[in-house]
Scaffold this active site. Structure first.
Site, PDB file in Angstrom:
ATOM      1  N   HIS A  48       0.848  -1.187   0.000  1.00 29.47           N
ATOM      2  CA  HIS A  48       0.000   0.000   0.000  1.00 29.47           C
ATOM      3  C   HIS A  48       0.887   1.241   0.000  1.00 29.47           C
ATOM      4  O   HIS A  48       1.850   1.322   0.755  1.00 29.47           O
ATOM      5  CB  HIS A  48      -0.905  -0.018   1.246  1.00 29.47           C
ATOM      6  CG  HIS A  48      -1.546   1.293   1.559  1.00 29.47           C
ATOM      7  ND1 HIS A  48      -1.164   2.071   2.636  1.00 29.47           N
ATOM      8  CD2 HIS A  48      -2.527   1.974   0.924  1.00 29.47           C
ATOM      9  CE1 HIS A  48      -1.900   3.163   2.665  1.00 29.47           C
ATOM     10  NE2 HIS A  48      -2.734   3.134   1.641  1.00 29.47           N
ATOM     11  N   HIS A 126       1.924  11.162  -1.271  1.00 28.21           N
ATOM     12  CA  HIS A 126       1.064  10.727  -0.169  1.00 28.21           C
ATOM     13  C   HIS A 126       1.227  11.767   0.937  1.00 28.21           C
ATOM     14  O   HIS A 126       2.112  11.661   1.786  1.00 28.21           O
ATOM     15  CB  HIS A 126       1.434   9.335   0.346  1.00 28.21           C
ATOM     16  CG  HIS A 126       0.502   8.843   1.410  1.00 28.21           C
ATOM     17  ND1 HIS A 126       0.939   8.217   2.553  1.00 28.21           N
ATOM     18  CD2 HIS A 126      -0.858   8.903   1.513  1.00 28.21           C
ATOM     19  CE1 HIS A 126      -0.096   7.902   3.313  1.00 28.21           C
ATOM     20  NE2 HIS A 126      -1.195   8.308   2.704  1.00 28.21           N
TER      21      HIS A 126
END
Length: 327
Positions: A48, A126
């Site tokens: 992830h 992110h």
């Protein structure tokens, strides 16, 4: 270009058993009975937010993934804000080659164009932007595949922060130039035997429908079950609820990654995503070991997690394929 495999009618049989240090070629080591199972019925380990190992204290706050207040604080107090965001943004410690060596075969690539960046340089994002460039990373993956000609990866390109139509076309051109004949055109989900016969090693999903329609080499976005939970018990409850509704028809991901919220961050000022995740790994690992790949509605396919290499997660996911042998 993908490494070709002899297709004179059969492939050499490889041992059915594997030790954890052999995960770099685990697909090659699967029992021959599994060579004709479509990829969406196999158990495949994934990471992830694959590229967050590339974040550091010099990283810039994202313009769309971060609230405006956070962006303002980053300008006024960068020495405090960026390290704090960094603690909750890093989900991986192994680089992409190390993840592939560890056995990861699904990579979660969240792509962005920085507003202040050069015209063609694309980064990963992110909460913060990586210094690592997309083109360099795709080249690194391609070089790894050249050395592992019977391994197959699923690359999930997503997010696309700040991407224009021109940048999408530029990225797709880079993808085609880097992977060439390694790319498997979209269609029915293939088996390992079919991919080996064609010398194809990359299924590239792309979460922009317009771009996918224009390029046969791209697959639609792979559904990702994201629980958005702090506690492992609630995450597992969410995943079980999703399973009860029935699996998607093609490739899909069950994410065992925990997600912080503001309340948790404020209650744990010295915390981090890593500190939040590691104590929950035993419970999440126990859930993983209970799963079964295959075509049934309650079966799993790709299982993605954080902090690859911290426990037996990858080997546990790979080992689930033994359940398909009925032994």
């Amino acid at each position: 270009m993908g490494g070709q495999v002899s297709v004179s009618g059969s492939f050499p049989s490889l041992p059915c058993t594997r030790t954890s240090d052999e995960n770099s070629d685990w697909m090659s080591a699967l029992c021959p009975q599994l060579w004709d199972v479509p990829l969406h019925h196999l158990s495949i380990p994934g990471s992830h937010d694959t590229m967050t190992y590339g974040l550091n204290k010099k990283s810039t706050i994202s313009h769309t993934e971060s609230p405006r207040l956070l962006q303002l604080l980053a300008k006024v107090l960068p020495c405090v804000t960026v390290p704090t965001v960094l603690k909750w943004s890093v989900t991986q410690v192994l680089n992409v080659t190390e993840q592939l060596d560890a056995g990861v075969r699904y990579l979660d690539l969240r792509i962005a164009h920085m507003p202040e960046g050069s015209e063609r340089n694309l980064h990963f994002v992110h909460m913060l932007y990586t210094a690592v460039l997309v083109e360099d990373t795709l080249t690194e993956i391609s070089e790894w595949l050249e050395n592992h000609p019977r391994e197959v990866v699923i690359l999930a390109c997503r997010n696309f922060e700040g991407m224009t139509d021109d940048l999408h076309e530029y990225l797709v051109t880079c993808i085609k130039n880097i992977f060439g004949d390694m790319l498997c055109p979209r269609g029915e989900v293939p088996t390992l035997r079919q991919l080996w016969a064609r010398g194809q090693q990359v299924l590239l999903s792309y979460e922009d429908e317009g771009t996918v329609c224009r390029h046969q080499q791209l697959w639609p976005g792979v559904p990702y079950w994201w629980g958005n939970q702090v506690k492992s018990e609630k995450l597992i409850h969410y995943l079980e609820q999703m399973k009860s509704c029935g699996r998607p028809g093609g490739l899909f991901v069950a994410g065992i990654n925990l997600t912080e919220n503001l309340e948790y961050i404020l209650a744990h000022p010295a915390g981090s995503l890593k500190k939040m995740t590691l104590p929950s790994l035993p419970r999440l690992t126990a859930w993983v070991r209970e799963q079964c790949p295959g075509p049934c509605p309650c079966c799993t396919n790709i299982i993605a997690g954080d902090f690859i290499g911290m426990n037996s997660f990858v080997s546990d996911v790979i080992r689930l394929n033994e359940k398909l042998l009925g032994c």
